[in-house]
Motif scaffolding. Sequence first.
Motif, mmCIF file in Angstrom:
data_model
loop_
_atom_site.group_PDB
_atom_site.id
_atom_site.type_symbol
_atom_site.label_atom_id
_atom_site.label_comp_id
_atom_site.label_asym_id
_atom_site.label_seq_id
_atom_site.Cartn_x
_atom_site.Cartn_y
_atom_site.Cartn_z
ATOM 1 N N ILE A 70 -1.786 -0.612 -4.097
ATOM 2 C CA ILE A 70 -2.650 0.113 -4.403
ATOM 3 C C ILE A 70 -1.817 1.633 -3.802
ATOM 4 C CG2 ILE A 70 -4.719 0.390 -2.737
ATOM 5 C CD1 ILE A 70 -4.786 -2.873 -2.562
ATOM 6 N N VAL B 136 -12.655 4.695 -0.117
ATOM 7 C CA VAL B 136 -12.311 4.285 1.317
ATOM 8 C C VAL B 136 -12.425 5.073 2.366
ATOM 9 C CG1 VAL B 136 -10.205 3.170 2.233
ATOM 10 C CG2 VAL B 136 -9.949 3.076 0.020
ATOM 11 N N LEU C 234 0.945 -1.114 0.235
ATOM 12 C CA LEU C 234 -0.571 0.120 -0.003
ATOM 13 C C LEU C 234 0.941 1.288 -0.050
ATOM 14 C CD1 LEU C 234 -3.015 2.058 0.281
ATOM 15 C CD2 LEU C 234 -2.552 0.953 2.778
ATOM 16 N N TRP D 269 -9.245 8.432 -2.335
ATOM 17 C CA TRP D 269 -9.391 7.569 -3.512
ATOM 18 C C TRP D 269 -8.859 6.599 -3.861
ATOM 19 C CZ3 TRP D 269 -10.437 11.967 -1.221
ATOM 20 C CH2 TRP D 269 -11.331 12.739 -1.315
ATOM 21 N N THR D 270 -8.584 5.683 -4.009
ATOM 22 C CA THR D 270 -7.968 4.473 -4.775
ATOM 23 C C THR D 270 -7.709 4.788 -6.261
ATOM 24 O OG1 THR D 270 -9.085 2.187 -3.562
ATOM 25 C CG2 THR D 270 -7.568 2.464 -5.674
ATOM 26 N N TYR D 271 -6.218 4.403 -6.588
ATOM 27 C CA TYR D 271 -6.098 5.732 -7.683
ATOM 28 C C TYR D 271 -6.206 4.372 -8.889
ATOM 29 C CZ TYR D 271 -4.065 7.823 -11.508
ATOM 30 O OH TYR D 271 -3.249 8.745 -12.773
ATOM 31 N N ARG D 272 -6.993 4.892 -9.430
ATOM 32 C CA ARG D 272 -7.108 3.760 -10.606
ATOM 33 C C ARG D 272 -5.841 3.872 -12.251
ATOM 34 N NH1 ARG D 272 -10.487 1.246 -8.480
ATOM 35 N NH2 ARG D 272 -12.677 2.355 -6.777
ATOM 36 N N HIS E 122 -3.570 4.621 -1.994
ATOM 37 C CA HIS E 122 -4.491 5.226 -1.379
ATOM 38 C C HIS E 122 -4.008 7.058 -1.587
ATOM 39 C CE1 HIS E 122 -6.495 2.387 0.572
ATOM 40 N NE2 HIS E 122 -6.860 2.258 -0.780
#
Lengths: 114, 220
Positions: B147, B166, B112, B214-217, B149
């Motif tokens: 991941i 999240v 993470l 915000w989870t980065y896509r 965040h």
Amino acid sequence: MELINKSDVEARIEALKNQDLYIHLEMTTGAYAAHFDSNKHPASIFITNTKIRFGHGAISGDGPYRIGLKMELGWIYTEGLTHYEQLDTERLIMAGHDGQGKLVVALQLSKQPF
Amino acid sequence: MNHEQILVVLPHPDDEAFGASGTLAIHIYNGAKVTYACLTLGEMGRNMGVPPFANRVTLPAIRLEELKASCKAIGIQDLRLLGFHDKMIEFEEPQLLDGKISELLEELRPTLVVTFYPGYAVHPDHDATGAAVIRAVAAMPKKDRPIVHCMAFSKNTTEDIGHADVIVDVRGFLENKIASIRAHRSQFQAPELMGKNKLSDRELEDRFGRERFWTYRFND
């Protein structure tokens, strides 16, 4: 003075890398700032015809623009630039003007003293 | 999800305090090792304490001590100082900046990464730091990527990238969080944090009880 063209300024910064230059760097709130608004704290600075040399530089933002010049032991930084002198190809003359057209900030670089 | 190794990449001492300290304290409680790579010492900050007890010359050393105290309050085990100049992250040579972050990703292999959402984090240093982290992670093979965040707080955030996916309830770790915030005493003089007009537990929970990411896509 014209509105800053970011890619043009980027190219000019690149062309001024790694050489001795004279700088004029200035910022001012105007001497009347507190006269017009007692909450304001008038302050200003300038440094003129001081020799500098930078090895890396960049312009950032979407206007007004920020410029950072990385020297061997430090940085030169300017925020709030809006205009530049497009026709002066020898020197890089830039300034930030507020909504009333007054100069707030200036960054100028030249191979010859100002 | 439990993480063994977390990497936090933020530009200024105190960037961790309001947005991530509670979440990090929870992860550490659950056994995570946290490495916090702080890019600058916040040496160009304008807050010098009230009344001022720092000056331009002493501020970096004072903020370093505050940062160490904040890490201690959260439980962060590994603090790395990357030595960049405050306010200048957006102008740095991308290879130099991305290279430092890639080295950390390589060395630590975190599952993470916590940083700022590029373009939605208000301060140019925040945006530039987040952008460098995203570039460094995007350069990794897809299967090896941690991941990411991101913290975001610009006005157009939800309009553009939606709501945080999240949301961490940190009410159980408010003591750590408040201690982290208070550690940065040159920067935050909020009276309610410094002992005057003490907030009730309920008010503290309302104000600081949740952290949002915000989870980065990635595009590919």
